[in-house]
Write a protein that holds these residues in place. Structure first.
Motif, PDB file in Angstrom:
ATOM      1  N   LYS A   1     -34.709  53.975  -4.473  1.00 59.87           N
ATOM      2  CA  LYS A   1     -34.695  54.675  -5.820  1.00 59.87           C
ATOM      3  C   LYS A   1     -33.177  54.761  -6.282  1.00 59.87           C
ATOM      4  O   LYS A   1     -32.171  54.612  -5.646  1.00 59.87           O
ATOM      5  CB  LYS A   1     -35.102  56.017  -5.293  1.00 59.87           C
ATOM      6  N   GLY A   2     -33.267  54.560  -7.630  1.00 60.72           N
ATOM      7  CA  GLY A   2     -32.028  54.368  -8.426  1.00 60.72           C
ATOM      8  C   GLY A   2     -31.298  53.068  -8.388  1.00 60.72           C
ATOM      9  O   GLY A   2     -30.391  52.856  -8.946  1.00 60.72           O
ATOM     10  N   GLU A   3     -31.877  52.119  -7.728  1.00 65.05           N
ATOM     11  CA  GLU A   3     -31.247  50.668  -7.638  1.00 65.05           C
ATOM     12  C   GLU A   3     -32.243  49.790  -8.362  1.00 65.05           C
ATOM     13  O   GLU A   3     -33.310  50.013  -8.620  1.00 65.05           O
ATOM     14  CB  GLU A   3     -31.411  50.176  -6.096  1.00 65.05           C
ATOM     15  N   ILE A   4     -31.826  48.700  -8.670  1.00 67.03           N
ATOM     16  CA  ILE A   4     -32.460  47.501  -9.317  1.00 67.03           C
ATOM     17  C   ILE A   4     -32.514  46.334  -8.331  1.00 67.03           C
ATOM     18  O   ILE A   4     -31.602  46.000  -7.572  1.00 67.03           O
ATOM     19  CB  ILE A   4     -31.525  46.804 -10.445  1.00 67.03           C
ATOM     20  N   HIS A   5     -33.656  45.877  -8.111  1.00 69.70           N
ATOM     21  CA  HIS A   5     -34.037  44.937  -7.185  1.00 69.70           C
ATOM     22  C   HIS A   5     -34.921  43.844  -7.610  1.00 69.70           C
ATOM     23  O   HIS A   5     -35.801  44.163  -8.602  1.00 69.70           O
ATOM     24  CB  HIS A   5     -34.876  45.352  -5.963  1.00 69.70           C
ATOM     25  N   THR A   6     -34.795  42.678  -7.061  1.00 68.57           N
ATOM     26  CA  THR A   6     -35.783  41.557  -7.645  1.00 68.57           C
ATOM     27  C   THR A   6     -37.131  41.700  -7.021  1.00 68.57           C
ATOM     28  O   THR A   6     -37.182  41.760  -5.918  1.00 68.57           O
ATOM     29  CB  THR A   6     -34.937  40.258  -7.238  1.00 68.57           C
ATOM     30  N   VAL A   7     -38.092  41.714  -7.920  1.00 65.07           N
ATOM     31  CA  VAL A   7     -39.565  41.807  -7.585  1.00 65.07           C
ATOM     32  C   VAL A   7     -40.500  40.594  -7.952  1.00 65.07           C
ATOM     33  O   VAL A   7     -40.119  40.252  -8.967  1.00 65.07           O
ATOM     34  CB  VAL A   7     -40.083  43.056  -8.217  1.00 65.07           C
ATOM     35  N   ARG A   8     -41.322  40.096  -7.005  1.00 65.45           N
ATOM     36  CA  ARG A   8     -42.134  39.120  -7.630  1.00 65.45           C
ATOM     37  C   ARG A   8     -43.453  39.931  -8.000  1.00 65.45           C
ATOM     38  O   ARG A   8     -44.137  40.745  -7.019  1.00 65.45           O
ATOM     39  CB  ARG A   8     -42.325  38.171  -6.560  1.00 65.45           C
ATOM     40  N   ILE A   9     -43.762  39.612  -9.009  1.00 57.67           N
ATOM     41  CA  ILE A   9     -45.008  40.152  -9.674  1.00 57.67           C
ATOM     42  C   ILE A   9     -46.341  39.670  -9.112  1.00 57.67           C
ATOM     43  O   ILE A   9     -46.413  38.352  -9.359  1.00 57.67           O
ATOM     44  CB  ILE A   9     -44.837  40.219 -11.216  1.00 57.67           C
ATOM     45  N   THR A  10     -47.108  40.359  -8.563  1.00 61.99           N
ATOM     46  CA  THR A  10     -48.207  39.674  -7.887  1.00 61.99           C
ATOM     47  C   THR A  10     -49.576  40.128  -8.336  1.00 61.99           C
ATOM     48  O   THR A  10     -50.715  39.468  -8.181  1.00 61.99           O
ATOM     49  CB  THR A  10     -48.316  40.338  -6.480  1.00 61.99           C
ATOM     50  N   GLY A  11     -49.557  40.978  -9.351  1.00 58.07           N
ATOM     51  CA  GLY A  11     -50.931  41.317  -9.969  1.00 58.07           C
ATOM     52  C   GLY A  11     -50.655  42.293 -10.827  1.00 58.07           C
ATOM     53  O   GLY A  11     -49.696  42.963 -11.385  1.00 58.07           O
ATOM     54  N   THR A  12     -51.903  42.651 -11.870  1.00 60.59           N
ATOM     55  CA  THR A  12     -51.826  43.749 -12.718  1.00 60.59           C
ATOM     56  C   THR A  12     -53.115  44.770 -12.596  1.00 60.59           C
ATOM     57  O   THR A  12     -54.017  44.438 -12.115  1.00 60.59           O
ATOM     58  CB  THR A  12     -52.056  43.101 -14.272  1.00 60.59           C
ATOM     59  N   GLY A  13     -52.585  45.966 -13.196  1.00 59.15           N
ATOM     60  CA  GLY A  13     -53.632  46.994 -12.797  1.00 59.15           C
ATOM     61  C   GLY A  13     -53.689  47.654 -14.495  1.00 59.15           C
ATOM     62  O   GLY A  13     -53.437  46.803 -15.377  1.00 59.15           O
ATOM     63  N   THR A  14     -54.427  48.620 -14.274  1.00 59.72           N
ATOM     64  CA  THR A  14     -54.901  49.238 -15.616  1.00 59.72           C
ATOM     65  C   THR A  14     -53.512  49.568 -16.361  1.00 59.72           C
ATOM     66  O   THR A  14     -53.436  49.250 -17.543  1.00 59.72           O
ATOM     67  CB  THR A  14     -55.545  50.587 -15.607  1.00 59.72           C
TER      68      THR A  14
ATOM     69  N   SER B   1     -30.785  64.739 -10.580  1.00 63.43           N
ATOM     70  CA  SER B   1     -32.007  65.067 -10.519  1.00 63.43           C
ATOM     71  C   SER B   1     -33.350  64.410 -11.537  1.00 63.43           C
ATOM     72  O   SER B   1     -34.361  64.267 -11.394  1.00 63.43           O
ATOM     73  CB  SER B   1     -32.180  66.568 -10.666  1.00 63.43           C
ATOM     74  N   ARG B   2     -32.278  64.037 -12.589  1.00 66.76           N
ATOM     75  CA  ARG B   2     -33.025  63.485 -13.489  1.00 66.76           C
ATOM     76  C   ARG B   2     -33.351  61.856 -13.548  1.00 66.76           C
ATOM     77  O   ARG B   2     -34.298  61.290 -14.367  1.00 66.76           O
ATOM     78  CB  ARG B   2     -32.762  63.711 -14.877  1.00 66.76           C
ATOM     79  N   GLY B   3     -32.856  61.044 -12.520  1.00 64.90           N
ATOM     80  CA  GLY B   3     -33.206  59.732 -12.355  1.00 64.90           C
ATOM     81  C   GLY B   3     -32.188  58.731 -12.822  1.00 64.90           C
ATOM     82  O   GLY B   3     -31.219  59.085 -13.290  1.00 64.90           O
ATOM     83  N   ALA B   4     -32.708  57.391 -12.700  1.00 73.67           N
ATOM     84  CA  ALA B   4     -31.715  56.625 -12.928  1.00 73.67           C
ATOM     85  C   ALA B   4     -31.671  56.201 -14.367  1.00 73.67           C
ATOM     86  O   ALA B   4     -30.864  55.078 -14.764  1.00 73.67           O
ATOM     87  CB  ALA B   4     -32.061  55.339 -12.003  1.00 73.67           C
ATOM     88  N   ALA B   5     -32.601  56.515 -15.279  1.00 74.56           N
ATOM     89  CA  ALA B   5     -32.512  56.104 -16.660  1.00 74.56           C
ATOM     90  C   ALA B   5     -32.413  57.346 -17.226  1.00 74.56           C
ATOM     91  O   ALA B   5     -32.979  58.563 -17.075  1.00 74.56           O
ATOM     92  CB  ALA B   5     -33.788  55.476 -17.109  1.00 74.56           C
TER      93      ALA B   5
ATOM     94  N   ALA C   1     -38.842  39.696 -11.360  1.00 72.44           N
ATOM     95  CA  ALA C   1     -38.066  40.428 -12.620  1.00 72.44           C
ATOM     96  C   ALA C   1     -37.412  41.438 -11.835  1.00 72.44           C
ATOM     97  O   ALA C   1     -37.709  41.705 -10.646  1.00 72.44           O
ATOM     98  CB  ALA C   1     -39.456  41.201 -13.252  1.00 72.44           C
ATOM     99  N   ALA C   2     -36.306  41.874 -12.380  1.00 68.52           N
ATOM    100  CA  ALA C   2     -35.581  42.839 -12.084  1.00 68.52           C
ATOM    101  C   ALA C   2     -36.197  44.154 -12.356  1.00 68.52           C
ATOM    102  O   ALA C   2     -36.619  44.514 -13.396  1.00 68.52           O
ATOM    103  CB  ALA C   2     -34.301  42.773 -12.606  1.00 68.52           C
ATOM    104  N   VAL C   3     -36.234  45.074 -11.364  1.00 72.31           N
ATOM    105  CA  VAL C   3     -36.971  46.478 -11.348  1.00 72.31           C
ATOM    106  C   VAL C   3     -36.117  47.472 -11.089  1.00 72.31           C
ATOM    107  O   VAL C   3     -35.500  47.512  -9.948  1.00 72.31           O
ATOM    108  CB  VAL C   3     -38.461  46.570 -10.502  1.00 72.31           C
ATOM    109  N   LEU C   4     -35.936  48.398 -11.835  1.00 71.70           N
ATOM    110  CA  LEU C   4     -35.231  49.692 -11.669  1.00 71.70           C
ATOM    111  C   LEU C   4     -35.988  50.571 -11.118  1.00 71.70           C
ATOM    112  O   LEU C   4     -36.800  51.174 -11.842  1.00 71.70           O
ATOM    113  CB  LEU C   4     -34.526  50.125 -13.089  1.00 71.70           C
ATOM    114  N   PHE C   5     -35.883  51.054  -9.782  1.00 73.23           N
ATOM    115  CA  PHE C   5     -37.080  51.925  -9.166  1.00 73.23           C
ATOM    116  C   PHE C   5     -36.522  53.598  -9.537  1.00 73.23           C
ATOM    117  O   PHE C   5     -35.116  53.670  -9.319  1.00 73.23           O
ATOM    118  CB  PHE C   5     -36.793  51.658  -7.606  1.00 73.23           C
TER     119      PHE C   5
END
Ligand code: SF4
Length: 477
Positions: A431-444, A157-161, A398-402
């Motif tokens: 959720k709980g998996e690591i997937h490759t993501v292309r970074i498309t932009g930045t927010g605050t 219940s507390r997540g993947a990290a 980048a590899a993202v851990l969701f």
């Protein structure tokens, strides 16, 4: 009694401050779960309410007292419903204030210091009867031996990290800090205990282990060979545990960044390219007055070696502005250091005196107006470098851990290797998996990205980082 007719007794823990407190709050919940307590997400139906306090922020104790004032009404409401609400104050304010809390806030039944959490079931039972229990001793026993391991369900219940405390306390005695007084001397957990906890977490689905301690890189726990291991050796061992995809550690002191630990950033793919290394000031005179035990040049040498070992490393730090006696020129040394390192992020605070610490007694305090002005200027520099660091990731993968659902429908959010939050349109199944993501932009406060199609699992990630681009954009040298 009401607890029989209402089903299991309920526990509400409110956690303030650092990751150590988040971890401690989870352990308190685990140890009380053994006695049949279940966690509730609202204080309104709790039988036991714990405020796990932090002493770092300004006027920390006063804020706790005002929160306790509000709890009086909650306790009266519970009594009207035929329920006894036991109110406990834990954490560093509990340790620092002790008996004083019950004297000033009679709503409190129990004051418990960080070294006594394994005794909570007994303390809560006594407090429920007498309403007057204070336990802020530093017992010699290893409290970790007595704290409950979380159940697999609680871990899931507390997540993947997950956090794992490996070290507590501090022997450094920086002149502004209460930690050596509230958490006591350095203590390192042995390797076997840490390993067992990590294996249990991974078995329950955790992918990322975050080792935590007030002075985590001073960790020197006993190894199975009977010798004291270094943190680098521990990281190498944990990286061998099947299922451990990512490792991080925090918070570190510059003096304890030894050669082997720096080399681990080069050699261990599981060790994420990110490090929080507080410096506090860029001025040698101020660093000396803070009793930091390192100067500006030593800090910068460590940074240079880290960047050589892992060129894409995301560095973060803590800063205090307006330390007693800090001049404008000394403050500018801090600004210059920020430019030289090019931090990916940083926390900065106005100095505020902590009773009982040496710097609190200085009669050379900087005015509030000056502190506020310096803080605003420092934060603007930090924001500039953080934005540049984030912008340099756009267009890269980048590899993202969701970890959780994102802000908008259909979004999931996760962490990049550099600890940035990344928002991605993705199914909840990631959720709980690591997937490759292309970074498309930045927010605050986060990045935006798109899943690389088809879904590609990435074990560690981060190696296709924008090394050179990042260093230039973030002001590195
Ligand atoms: S090293 Fe960190 S925890 Fe220890 S006294 Fe200094 S600021 Fe406090």
């Amino acid at each position: 009694m009401s607890s029989v007719t209402r089903g299991p007794r309920k526990l509400y823990v409110k956690s303030y401050g650092c990751q150590m407190n988040v971890y401690d709050s989870q352990r308190m919940a685990d140890v009380l779960a053994r006695e049949g307590y279940v966690e509730t997400s609202t204080p309104d139906d709790a039988d036991v309410l714990v405020l796990n306090t932090c002493h770092i922020r300004e006027k920390a104790a006063e804020k706790v007292y005002s929160e306790l004032g509000r709890l009086r009404v909650l306790k009266q409401d519970a009594a009207r419903d035929g329920r006894r609400l036991t109110v406990a104050v834990a954490g560093c304010v509990a340790q620092a204030e002790g008996e004083e809390i019950i004297r000033r806030a009679p709503v409190v039944d129990l004051v418990v210091g960080p070294q006594s959490y394994h005794r909570l079931p007994d303390l809560v039972a006594r407090a429920a009867e007498t309403g007057r229990v204070v336990d802020t001793e530093f017992p010699a026993e290893d409290k970790f031996d007595h704290l409950a391991a979380p159940s697999a369900a609680a871990t899931r219940s507390r997540g993947a990290a997950a956090f794992v405390t490996v070290q507590e306390g501090c022997d450094k005695f920086c002149s502004f800090c209460v930690v050596p007084y509230t958490r006591g001397a350095e203590f390192s957990r042995p390797v076997a205990k840490i390993l067992a906890e990590v294996e249990g977490l991974v078995a329950a689905g955790v992918k990322e282990i975050r080792l935590i301690g007030q002075n985590v890189n001073a960790w020197h726990g006993d190894g199975p060979d009977g010798r004291a291991w270094s943190l680098a050796r521990l990281l190498h061992r944990l990286a061998e545990v099947p299922g451990v995809a990512r490792l991080r550690y925090t918070t570190s002191h510059p003096r304890d960044m030894d050669d082997a630990l720096i080399a681990a950033h080069r050699d261990l793919p599981a060790l994420m390219p990110q490090l929080h290394l507080p410096v506090q000031s860029g001025s040698d005179r101020v660093l000396d007055a803070m009793n930091r035990r390192h100067d500006r040049a030593e800090y910068l040498r460590v940074i240079e070696r880290l960047k050589t070992a892992r060129p894409d490393i995301a560095l973060s730090s803590d800063f205090i502005v307006g330390f007693p006696g800090e001049t404008e020129a000394e403050f500018r040394d801090t600004l210059a250091l920020v430019d030289e390192v090019g931090f990916a992020s940083a926390y900065s605070f106005k100095y505020s005196p902590r009773p009982g610490t040496p710097a609190a007694d200085s009669d050379d305090q900087v005015s509030e107006a000056e502190k506020a002005d310096r803080l605003a200027r420092l934060q603007a520099r930090i924001d500039h470098h953080a934005a540049a660091f984030n912008a340099a990731t756009v267009g890269r993968t980048a590899a993202v851990l969701f970890e959780n659902p994102g802000r908008h429908d259909g979004q999931m959010t996760g962490k990049s290797p550099w600890m940035q939050a990344v928002q991605v349109m993705a199914p909840p199944s990631v959720k709980g998996e690591i997937h490759t993501v292309r970074i498309t932009g930045t927010g605050t406060n986060s990045l935006y990205g798109a899943l690389v199609s088809p879904l590609r699992h990435d074990v560690h990630g981060g190696r296709d980082a924008p090394d050179a681009a990042m260093r230039v954009a973030s002001g590195g040298h």
